[in-house]
Design a protein around this motif. Structure first.
Motif, PDB file in Angstrom:
ATOM      1  N   MET A  36      36.376   0.253 -11.208  1.00 57.12           N
ATOM      2  CA  MET A  36      37.449   0.916 -11.012  1.00 57.12           C
ATOM      3  C   MET A  36      36.082   2.801 -11.663  1.00 57.12           C
ATOM      4  O   MET A  36      37.559   3.826 -10.889  1.00 57.12           O
ATOM      5  N   ALA A  37      35.050   2.627 -12.035  1.00 54.62           N
ATOM      6  CA  ALA A  37      34.207   3.900 -11.968  1.00 54.62           C
ATOM      7  C   ALA A  37      34.899   4.908 -10.100  1.00 54.62           C
ATOM      8  O   ALA A  37      35.169   5.864 -10.484  1.00 54.62           O
ATOM      9  N   ALA A  38      34.821   3.759  -9.482  1.00 58.05           N
ATOM     10  CA  ALA A  38      33.641   4.289  -7.949  1.00 58.05           C
ATOM     11  C   ALA A  38      35.618   4.895  -6.968  1.00 58.05           C
ATOM     12  O   ALA A  38      35.561   5.705  -7.036  1.00 58.05           O
ATOM     13  N   ASP A  39      36.788   3.921  -8.103  1.00 57.80           N
ATOM     14  CA  ASP A  39      38.247   4.931  -8.206  1.00 57.80           C
ATOM     15  C   ASP A  39      38.656   5.787  -8.540  1.00 57.80           C
ATOM     16  O   ASP A  39      40.058   5.723  -8.661  1.00 57.80           O
ATOM     17  N   ASP A  40      37.312   6.207  -9.474  1.00 54.76           N
ATOM     18  CA  ASP A  40      38.603   7.293 -10.560  1.00 54.76           C
ATOM     19  C   ASP A  40      39.432   6.561 -11.535  1.00 54.76           C
ATOM     20  O   ASP A  40      39.966   7.352 -12.330  1.00 54.76           O
ATOM     21  N   ALA A  41      39.156   5.192 -11.526  1.00 52.34           N
ATOM     22  CA  ALA A  41      39.817   4.385 -12.472  1.00 52.34           C
ATOM     23  C   ALA A  41      39.896   4.197 -13.876  1.00 52.34           C
ATOM     24  O   ALA A  41      40.471   3.705 -14.963  1.00 52.34           O
ATOM     25  N   LEU A  42      38.323   4.511 -14.209  1.00 53.42           N
ATOM     26  CA  LEU A  42      37.473   4.351 -15.984  1.00 53.42           C
ATOM     27  C   LEU A  42      37.794   5.604 -16.628  1.00 53.42           C
ATOM     28  O   LEU A  42      37.874   6.398 -16.294  1.00 53.42           O
ATOM     29  N   GLY A  43      38.891   4.937 -18.015  1.00 49.05           N
ATOM     30  CA  GLY A  43      38.874   6.191 -18.587  1.00 49.05           C
ATOM     31  C   GLY A  43      38.199   6.363 -20.353  1.00 49.05           C
ATOM     32  O   GLY A  43      38.501   7.474 -20.155  1.00 49.05           O
ATOM     33  N   TYR A  44      37.546   5.485 -19.629  1.00 47.69           N
ATOM     34  CA  TYR A  44      36.056   5.807 -21.069  1.00 47.69           C
ATOM     35  C   TYR A  44      34.255   5.467 -20.733  1.00 47.69           C
ATOM     36  O   TYR A  44      34.411   4.689 -19.767  1.00 47.69           O
TER      37      TYR A  44
END
Ligand SMILES: NC(=O)c1ccc[n+]([C@@H]2O[C@H](COP(=O)([O-])OP(=O)(O)OC[C@H]3O[C@@H](n4cnc5c(N)ncnc54)[C@H](O)[C@@H]3O)[C@@H](O)[C@H]2O)c1
Length: 425
Positions: A168-176
């Motif tokens: 998720m973080a690699a896809d810039d999808a992690l919000g927090y």
């Protein structure tokens, strides 16, 4: 046990089981001295006042003690199961009636109920999430995106969850921000290896009463979990072969004294096959086809995806029956393959999960990570963080102390020597 406040919003199987649940929660507590000392400090310092923790964890006696610790620190806590089969119904009942913690979990719940329960946790608008496998984080991001900004940060318990969060973080999808509790040394070196190692064996033995000595046992995955299982199977006299895809881990297994085989080689050789890879379809149709009559399969990786159960069901063409509690037999044409705990985490589905003494450290990491988040969330970005090394060391120190072992400190001379580059032979 005094009733503090009974939770009102909950969904558990049977509140009448609470007394047994309390007995078992208190039994586990005796083996959790580190968490106990944190709970005592939390009770006096109240560092979590005003925090709403939404937790998705295996509902076990050890988790109950973590929930009590967070509550003692001033947090409001709501708990759902992170696996439909791991819930201990007596513990769920005890949490609701005796400890005043809302629980949404029923052992054996179907997929819809599982997600309804996760949504009940999300309904309390958590300011902090605590996950085991990333299902709660994933639900918030996919179905309740407007709530993501309400969350200061989260923690994640297991390898599989950390892999999902990194994706998720690699896809810039992690919000927090999320702290990967699994990455703490006082977590994976002990919980994954000793905890899962022992409890996986425990689950297999409770389900089958199998004699391990002299049997051919294939372990897929030689990570921390696989290493623990392999060592314990060998200790019981099993002939152990490791299936790996990573050449370094495979070499390590070979030098640790195990055979190394491909999945296809292991399939036709093993009496018992255990997966612990965090991957999918490790053993699949072509492997089932060559397995021995009576071969037993179990999974200790996070999801029930390591064995291709769809293929297994298709091959059995409806010839599936329960042969013991937690054991199903698939007749795939004159050959019977046995599956424990529906291919879900065998140590939680067929036994009680990790011994409390190991979860003491894992959950101490959870509790101290939550405290760290409350103090430092302003400085964290939406990334996956490791547990700060000071927390890791403090937990190891407290555990050593509780176990009555003492260690030396470096002398000044030794410190100088280690910090210098001039002195050689
Ligand atoms: N049962 C439990 O209570 C429990 C406890 C901790 C972790 N887990 C879960 O167990 C799994 C493994 O955790 P870990 O910490 O050992 O992870 P790890 O990443 O250290 O090890 C996994 C190993 O599996 C290997 N692997 C991947 N795909 C494979 C394949 N197709 N065939 C053979 N080997 C393959 C990898 O090379 C790696 O060495 C994860 O899903 C984790 O979440 C379960």
């Amino acid at each position: 046990m005094t009733v503090t406040r009974a939770a009102t919003d909950y969904d558990v199987t049977n509140l009448d089981l609470a007394a047994e649940g309390v007995r078992r929660v208190e039994w586990a507590e005796r083996e959790m001295p580190v968490l106990r000392s944190i709970r005592d400090r939390f009770a006096s310092e109240q560092p979590l006042k005003g925090v709403r923790v939404g937790a998705c964890l295996h509902v076990t006696t050890e988790t109950a003690n973590l929930m009590r610790t967070l509550q003692a620190g001033g947090a409001d806590v709501v708990l759902a199961a992170s696996n439909p089969l791991s819930t201990q119904d007596d513990v769920a009942a005890a949490l609701v009636t005796e400890y005043g913690i809302p629980v949404h979990a029923r052992r054996g719940e179907d997929r819809d109920t599982y997600y309804r329960h996760l949504n009940s946790v999300a309904d309390m608008h958590p300011s902090l999430t605590m996950d085991d496998g990333c299902d709660l984080v994933s639900l918030l991001h996919q179905d309740r995106a407007e709530q993501v900004k309400e969350v200061l940060a989260g923690t994640e318990e297991t390898t599989t969850g950390v892999i999902r969060l990194r994706a998720m973080a690699a896809d810039d999808a992690l919000g927090y921000p999320v702290i990967a509790v699994n990455e703490a040394q006082t977590k994976h070196l002990f919980d994954n290896r000793y905890g899962t190692g022992q409890s996986t064996l425990d689950g297999i033995l409770r389900a089958t009463n199998l004699l391990i000595a002299g049997r051919n046992i294939a372990i897929a995955g030689y990570g921390w979990v696989g290493k623990g299982i392999a060592a314990r199977m060998k200790g019981h006299g099993g002939h152990v072969a490791v299936v790996e895809v990573d050449p370094i881990r495979a070499l390590e297994a070979l030098m640790d004294g195990f055979e190394v085989k491909t999945a296809a080689e292991a399939a036709g050789w093993a009496d018992l096959l255990v997966t612990a890879t965090g991957n999918v379809n490790v053993f699949r149709r072509e492997h089932f086809a060559v397995m021995k009559d009576g071969a037993i399969m179990a999974n200790s990786g996070h999801f029930d995806a390591e064995l291709d159960l769809k293929a297994l069901r298709e091959m059995a063409e409806g010839h599936v029956r329960d042969v013991r509690e937690n054991v199903q037999e698939f007749d795939i044409g004159g050959k019977r393959l046995r599956l424990i705990a529906e291919g879900r985490l065998v140590n939680l589905g067929a036994a009680e999960g990790h011994p409390a003494a190991v979860m003491d450290m894992s959950f101490a990491n959870q509790a101290l990570s939550v405290e760290y988040i409350v103090k430092n969330h302003g400085t964290l970005k939406p990334e996956v963080y490791v547990v700060p090394i000071d927390i890791d060391r403090e937990i190891a120190r407290l555990k050593l102390q509780a176990m009555g072992a003492r260690i030396d400190a470096l002398t000044d001379e030794q410190k100088r020597y280690l910090a210098s580059w001039e002195s050689g032979t």
